[in-house]
Design an enzyme around this catalytic site. Sequence first.
Site, PDB file in Angstrom:
ATOM      1  N   VAL A   1     -11.222   6.193  -3.034  1.00  0.00           N
ATOM      2  CA  VAL A   1      -9.916   6.819  -2.802  1.00  0.00           C
ATOM      3  C   VAL A   1      -8.858   5.797  -3.175  1.00  0.00           C
ATOM      4  O   VAL A   1      -9.034   4.590  -2.956  1.00  0.00           O
ATOM      5  CB  VAL A   1      -9.760   7.259  -1.330  1.00  0.00           C
ATOM      6  N   CYS A   2      -7.748   6.269  -3.732  1.00  0.00           N
ATOM      7  CA  CYS A   2      -6.600   5.432  -4.047  1.00  0.00           C
ATOM      8  C   CYS A   2      -7.030   4.297  -4.993  1.00  0.00           C
ATOM      9  O   CYS A   2      -7.783   4.526  -5.935  1.00  0.00           O
ATOM     10  CB  CYS A   2      -5.966   4.929  -2.748  1.00  0.00           C
ATOM     11  N   THR A   3      -6.575   3.075  -4.748  1.00  0.00           N
ATOM     12  CA  THR A   3      -6.916   1.968  -5.632  1.00  0.00           C
ATOM     13  C   THR A   3      -8.346   1.471  -5.435  1.00  0.00           C
ATOM     14  O   THR A   3      -8.757   0.500  -6.083  1.00  0.00           O
ATOM     15  CB  THR A   3      -5.937   0.796  -5.434  1.00  0.00           C
ATOM     16  N   GLY A   4      -9.113   2.147  -4.608  1.00  0.00           N
ATOM     17  CA  GLY A   4     -10.541   1.870  -4.557  1.00  0.00           C
ATOM     18  C   GLY A   4     -11.201   2.079  -5.903  1.00  0.00           C
ATOM     19  O   GLY A   4     -12.233   1.463  -6.215  1.00  0.00           O
TER      20      GLY A   4
ATOM     21  N   GLY B   1      -7.119  10.544  -5.347  1.00  0.00           N
ATOM     22  CA  GLY B   1      -5.809   9.935  -5.576  1.00  0.00           C
ATOM     23  C   GLY B   1      -5.372   9.119  -4.378  1.00  0.00           C
ATOM     24  O   GLY B   1      -6.190   8.636  -3.592  1.00  0.00           O
TER      25      GLY B   1
END
Length: 226
Positions: free
Chosen positions: A101-104, A151
């Site tokens: 998720v996200c910048t993962g 996202g």
Amino acid sequence: MAGFTIVEVLYEGMTQLDFTGPHTVFSRLPAADIIVASEPGGAIQSDGGLTFAGTTRMAEIDRCDLLFFPGGFAATDVINDQAFMDQARRLASGARYLTSVCTGSLILGAAGVLKGKRAACHWAWRDMLSLFGATPDAGRVVRDGDIITGGGVTAGIDFALVVAAELAGEDLAQAIQLGIEYAPAPPFNSGRPETAPPAVLATVQRRMDAALPKRRADAERAAARL
């Protein structure tokens, strides 16, 4: 689902909602074995100050079926942490599903598993995925084969419900959604750069731009090692 192992990897400075949203959904999957891990083990503090105690050392985990990385501003720090990335690559090599998720997703990219793949990320940092050979995708949840990415931050709940449907069927995923009363109705339509008022977008963009030089440099350092 019996015997299906999900490893959720934490690190200092990760964003807690990136983790706790998906964890809430994953923990309701029947018979799934959930392991909350970190490279050093023990207590891990999130960027908001919440501490998650008792994480398992990544090196102590033999394998997993699904590997999950939350994001956060510190994601571009850990992609240059050799000990962390060695364990991330090892667990990724045996997992059926690779998720974030996200910048993962930048962690997945630095692990070398996103080359030629579409992936989601927080809107402010999405373009950095291309450094790792990935195709940035603006979708809230993006699937490319057995790689499933979400996202920014709140997209983690949507992402986790997609994963739940994949693993246990849509009826069960919908039951989880109902059980957690996930029926978002935000008071403002400013959750995406395309819909936020220009002044709001400009304010947030300035904050992101201040962090961009270091984050991009860190991402380029990690990409150069692939």
